[in-house]
Design a protein around this motif. Structure first.
Motif, mmCIF file in Angstrom:
data_model
loop_
_atom_site.group_PDB
_atom_site.id
_atom_site.type_symbol
_atom_site.label_atom_id
_atom_site.label_comp_id
_atom_site.label_asym_id
_atom_site.label_seq_id
_atom_site.Cartn_x
_atom_site.Cartn_y
_atom_site.Cartn_z
ATOM 1 N N ARG A 16 0.825 -1.205 0.000
ATOM 2 C CA ARG A 16 0.000 0.000 0.000
ATOM 3 C C ARG A 16 0.864 1.261 0.000
ATOM 4 N NH1 ARG A 16 -4.334 -1.867 4.572
ATOM 5 N NH2 ARG A 16 -5.674 -3.090 3.202
ATOM 6 N N THR A 17 1.899 1.255 0.836
ATOM 7 C CA THR A 17 2.793 2.403 0.924
ATOM 8 C C THR A 17 3.466 2.657 -0.420
ATOM 9 O OG1 THR A 17 3.203 1.895 3.248
ATOM 10 C CG2 THR A 17 4.760 3.376 2.185
ATOM 11 N N CYS A 18 3.932 1.583 -1.041
ATOM 12 C CA CYS A 18 4.597 1.691 -2.346
ATOM 13 C C CYS A 18 3.639 2.261 -3.389
ATOM 14 C CB CYS A 18 5.108 0.315 -2.761
ATOM 15 S SG CYS A 18 5.986 0.328 -4.334
ATOM 16 N N ARG A 19 2.409 1.763 -3.412
ATOM 17 C CA ARG A 19 1.424 2.255 -4.382
ATOM 18 C C ARG A 19 1.095 3.728 -4.138
ATOM 19 N NH1 ARG A 19 -3.200 -2.110 -4.424
ATOM 20 N NH2 ARG A 19 -3.914 -0.541 -2.999
ATOM 21 N N ARG A 20 0.977 4.109 -2.852
ATOM 22 C CA ARG A 20 0.676 5.499 -2.528
ATOM 23 C C ARG A 20 1.800 6.406 -3.012
ATOM 24 N NH1 ARG A 20 2.375 7.573 1.835
ATOM 25 N NH2 ARG A 20 2.160 5.721 3.123
ATOM 26 N N ARG A 23 1.624 6.800 -6.752
ATOM 27 C CA ARG A 23 0.542 7.712 -7.138
ATOM 28 C C ARG A 23 0.972 9.163 -6.941
ATOM 29 N NH1 ARG A 23 -2.718 4.168 -4.411
ATOM 30 N NH2 ARG A 23 -2.851 5.548 -2.625
ATOM 31 N N GLU A 24 1.637 9.438 -5.790
ATOM 32 C CA GLU A 24 2.074 10.807 -5.504
ATOM 33 C C GLU A 24 3.079 11.286 -6.538
ATOM 34 O OE1 GLU A 24 3.466 10.453 -1.488
ATOM 35 O OE2 GLU A 24 1.439 10.436 -0.648
ATOM 36 N N CYS A 25 3.999 10.374 -6.927
ATOM 37 C CA CYS A 25 5.025 10.731 -7.922
ATOM 38 C C CYS A 25 4.418 10.964 -9.307
ATOM 39 C CB CYS A 25 6.095 9.649 -8.019
ATOM 40 S SG CYS A 25 7.135 9.558 -6.547
ATOM 41 N N HIS A 32 -9.178 7.790 -4.340
ATOM 42 C CA HIS A 32 -9.969 7.871 -3.117
ATOM 43 C C HIS A 32 -9.619 6.679 -2.235
ATOM 44 C CE1 HIS A 32 -12.363 11.086 -4.779
ATOM 45 N NE2 HIS A 32 -12.481 10.380 -5.886
ATOM 46 N N GLU A 33 -9.210 6.976 -1.016
ATOM 47 C CA GLU A 33 -8.815 5.912 -0.082
ATOM 48 C C GLU A 33 -9.964 4.932 0.114
ATOM 49 O OE1 GLU A 33 -5.835 4.154 1.586
ATOM 50 O OE2 GLU A 33 -5.574 6.205 0.925
#
Length: 148
Positions: A16-20, A23-25, A32-33
């Protein structure tokens, strides 16, 4: 605890952290969470799950292999109790059998439910399972004999 349970939660958190971060990059601001799914398994995870499931199912078939058929067949067990009730109603009543039957039948039913999954498309309804029908017939016979 199920083997791999701790590693699984760590994996999901890292994933999840990696995907987030990805997405930010990439600038995906419309995420939407709670709308994404972590239920997507890799082919190796699916294979590993199927292997584990097969081992559990194979082991579950061995649970009652050393038990006489009269004592691991719900219908036969209930038939014995029905005979007891008809021949010795006072003794049957004094033994509080109606309170004991759920505890007695629980392990037998649980073994039969190991492979049951109501989320699968062609799952068997509980009401259609042999153990359910046997209990239903026993209950019907019980009410008939009580109304005599």
């Amino acid at each position: 605890a199920y083997m791999g349970e701790d590693n699984s939660s760590e994996f999901v958190t890292k994933y999840r952290t990696c995907r987030r971060q990805m997405r930010e990059c990439s600038g995906e601001a419309d995420h939407h969470e709670g709308m994404s799914s972590d239920d997507e398994l890799t082919p190796s995870e699916v294979t590993e799950f199927q292997k584990s499931k097969d081992i559990i199912l194979e082991d579950s078939r061995k649970v009652f292999e050393d038990v006489h058929a009269d004592f691991c067949d719900i219908r036969k067990i209930l038939l014995k109790f029905q005979e007891w009730k008809e021949k010795f109603p006072d003794s049957y009543c004094d033994a509080y059998i109606s309170f004991c039957l759920p505890k007695l039948l629980n392990p037998l039913i649980r073994v039969q439910l190991i492979n049951w999954n109501p989320l699968e498309q062609n799952f068997t309804e509980l009401e259609e399972m042999p153990w359910f029908r046997a209990i239903e017939e026993f209950s019907d016979a019980k009410t008939v004999s009580e109304s005599k």
